[in-house]
Design an enzyme around this catalytic site. Structure first.
Site, PDB file in Angstrom:
ATOM      1  N   LYS A 112      34.661  40.267  40.059  1.00  0.00           N
ATOM      2  CA  LYS A 112      34.080  41.400  39.220  1.00  0.00           C
ATOM      3  C   LYS A 112      33.081  42.295  40.176  1.00  0.00           C
ATOM      4  CE  LYS A 112      35.071  39.616  34.888  1.00  0.00           C
ATOM      5  NZ  LYS A 112      35.990  38.724  35.548  1.00  0.00           N
TER       6      LYS A 112
HETATM    7  C1  LIG Z   1      37.527  38.479  34.890  1.00  0.00           C
HETATM    8  C2  LIG Z   1      38.264  37.583  35.697  1.00  0.00           C
HETATM    9  C3  LIG Z   1      39.770  37.253  35.509  1.00  0.00           C
HETATM   10  C4  LIG Z   1      40.489  38.070  34.686  1.00  0.00           C
HETATM   11  O1  LIG Z   1      40.463  39.613  35.115  1.00  0.00           O
HETATM   12  P1  LIG Z   1      40.872  40.844  34.008  1.00  0.00           P
HETATM   13  O2  LIG Z   1      40.742  42.120  34.554  1.00  0.00           O
HETATM   14  O3  LIG Z   1      39.763  40.675  32.902  1.00  0.00           O
HETATM   15  O4  LIG Z   1      42.298  40.789  33.808  1.00  0.00           O
HETATM   16  C5  LIG Z   1      40.565  36.347  36.427  1.00  0.00           C
HETATM   17  N1  LIG Z   1      39.802  35.635  37.283  1.00  0.00           N
HETATM   18  C6  LIG Z   1      38.400  35.661  37.388  1.00  0.00           C
HETATM   19  C7  LIG Z   1      37.742  34.690  38.318  1.00  0.00           C
HETATM   20  C8  LIG Z   1      37.677  36.317  36.771  1.00  0.00           C
HETATM   21  O5  LIG Z   1      36.191  36.350  36.914  1.00  0.00           O
END
Ligand SMILES: *Cc1c(COP(=O)(O)O)cnc(C)c1O
Length: 496
Positions: A112
């Site tokens: 993120k």
């Molecule tokens: C948010 C997240 C995901 C999923 O990503 P999306 O964009 O919501 O599909 C996968 N792995 C981790 C560690 C995340 O924090």
């Protein structure tokens, strides 16, 4: 370049407006009216560049209302420091034409950060460009990773304040600690009595409260969102797919123009959608493999054309993918349905009324032409953490392990031997207990930091500094609110 809403394509706005608003007034999501195209000479030019320079080149294709100087300042502020590798998105090579694209070298050790380090810069620049005089107040309800990454992104960014609500009994100890020790003069964090849905519902109610909006406006505030439906969160993610391709060319792993596959651990469908946009721009991607955990709504829609959220919710060891409504899928559906806002409105209405819809036949065919879906449960996820470590000496977190497992399933099922990049979305140290268990460790210490040290010894990898620093960090926030008190909490924070 114009941006349109998925639910009303006559609603056109600039990039700055799309990023400031986050969501369209009709409830739809913004996307570019046409996608810019890249060719081999563009990619060749990027190959010799650093990540930040590559990001600037990609962003300027989309942010046509931002000046080059503005884009440059945003990117330098986002990726200039704060990542523990001087390449924010390094590619790690395994044998057998498998690679891991590591997206967790930012300040919160989850992918993120790639978007949430840049979004505050894009948003504050948008505020200046539009001539908005008010201060932006970012509200976030989080089930874990987003809250911390948003806090770090917006911390001490002038012209913004941020408040994060997390469920008191719904996030891991490490995640809680990351949030209640948060530094910064413009931040606030509160726990909510309830689960993630309660927190999310409370935040949505605040966004919909017209009287509150008026009171906030009178006091010089405007509410905004750091949610993954904001175009400003998707755009930074397109960059690392293009950058990874350039790294493969630079490392002579691929010849220019040769195709590659990506396998993405998916929840809200943001990360994999960014890869799809890179492909539509002209990046030589063959198949996008969509990896889910036991919450496998996406596997089903890809395989059957039917989306159905009426099913049990599973709490798994890859919690950031525990999602039954993948918000960003709406952008892909819009495209699959021939960019028809009326067909899309129909599907979304069915979804909200019955929790289910069936794709038109042509849309299903288009989906299957570009995507392959697979899933695995916690037992298989742990087994994969073990085999990847044994075979490649590579330590992966549970989210990444889901992708590694599904990538193998894909190869077996299709025989496709196109080079595969597995997207690695979190540091294994954020989920030390599951990872230790997967590696066969027993008698785990109770304390999170001692567990991290055990993992360090067992794996021979280093604990990220962002995690060790937490042990000494002081607790700054202790408030726990009932959901009914959330509006008051926001007012108290803003002193109104
Ligand atoms: C948010 C997240 C995901 C999923 O990503 P999306 O964009 O919501 O599909 C996968 N792995 C981790 C560690 C995340 O924090």
């Amino acid at each position: 370049m114009n941006y349109i809403s998925t639910r009303d394509s006559s609603n056109k706005v600039s990039a700055a407006e799309a990023i400031l608003r986050g969501i369209a007034p009709d409830g739809g999501l913004y996307l570019p009216e046409t996608l810019p195209q890249i060719d081999q000479s563009f990619l060749e030019r990027l190959c010799s560049m650093q990540y930040t320079q590559r990001a600037k080149e990609v962003l300027r294709l989309f942010l046509t209302d931002y000046t080059d100087a503005e884009i440059s300042a945003c990117v330098d502020a986002a990726y200039g420091s704060g990542f523990d590798d001087n390449r924010p998105a390094p590619l790690s090579s395994l044998t057998g034409s498998n690679y891991f694209l590591e997206l967790w070298h930012g300040p919160t050790c989850a992918f993120k950060d790639m978007a949430l380090q840049l979004l505050p810069e894009l948003l504050t620049t948008a505020i200046r460009k539009i001539g908005e005089q008010k201060e932006a107040v970012i509200l976030v309800a989080t089930s874990g990773d987003t809250g911390k990454a948003a806090l770090e992104g917006f911390r001490d960014v002038s012209g913004t304040k941020i408040m994060v609500f997390y469920p008191e009994h719904g996030v891991s100890n490490m995640q809680k600690r990351q949030m209640y020790t948060q530094q910064g003069e413009n931040v606030n964090v509160a726990a909510i009595e309830g689960n993630f849905d309660d927190a999310q519902t409370g935040v949505k109610a605040i966004f919909g409260d017209k009287a509150l909006a008026k009171q906030l406006a009178d006091c010089g505030y405007i509410l905004s969102s750091a949610n993954s439906i904001n175009w400003g969160r998707l755009l930074p993610q397109i960059v690392y797919y293009i950058s990874a391709y350039c790294d493969l060319i630079e490392g002579e792993e691929l010849a220019m123009g040769e195709q590659v596959n990506f396998c993405v651990p998916t929840g809200n469908f943001g990360n994999i959608l960014a890869a799809h946009y890179a492909r539509r721009m002209g990046l030589p991607i063959k198949t996008l493999v969509c990896a889910s955990n036991a919450n496998n709504v996406l596997t089903d829609i890809i395989r059957t054309g039917v989306y159905d959220r009426n099913r049990p919710f599973h709490a798994t060891i890859s919690p950031s993918m525990d999602i039954l409504i993948s918000s960003n899928l709406e952008r892909l559906l819009f495209e699959l349905c021939g960019c028809s806002d009326s067909v899309l409105r129909d599907l979304m209405q069915q979804l909200s009324e019955t929790g289910r819809f069936t794709l038109p036949v042509s849309a299903k065919a288009a989906l299957q032409a570009g995507f392959w879906g697979g899933c695995c449960d916690d037992t298989a996820t742990k087994a994969t953490i073990g085999t990847v470590f044994e075979e490649y000496s590579y330590l992966c977190d549970p989210h990444t392990a889901v992708a590694a497992n599904v990538a193998e399933q894909y190869k077996k099922a299709t025989g496709d031997d196109t080079p595969m990049v597995i997207v690695s979305t979190a540091s294994p140290y954020k989920f030390a207990d599951s990872v230790l268990e997967a590696l066969g460790a027993t008698g785990l210490p109770k304390d999170d930091f001692r567990r991290a040290e055990q993992l360090e010894q067992l794996s021979g990898t280093a604990i990220p500094e962002a995690i060790t620093a937490l042990e000494q960090a002081e607790r700054r926030f202790t408030q726990v609110y009932e959901t009914a008190q959330m509006t008051d909490a926001v007012k108290r924070f803003l002193r109104i």
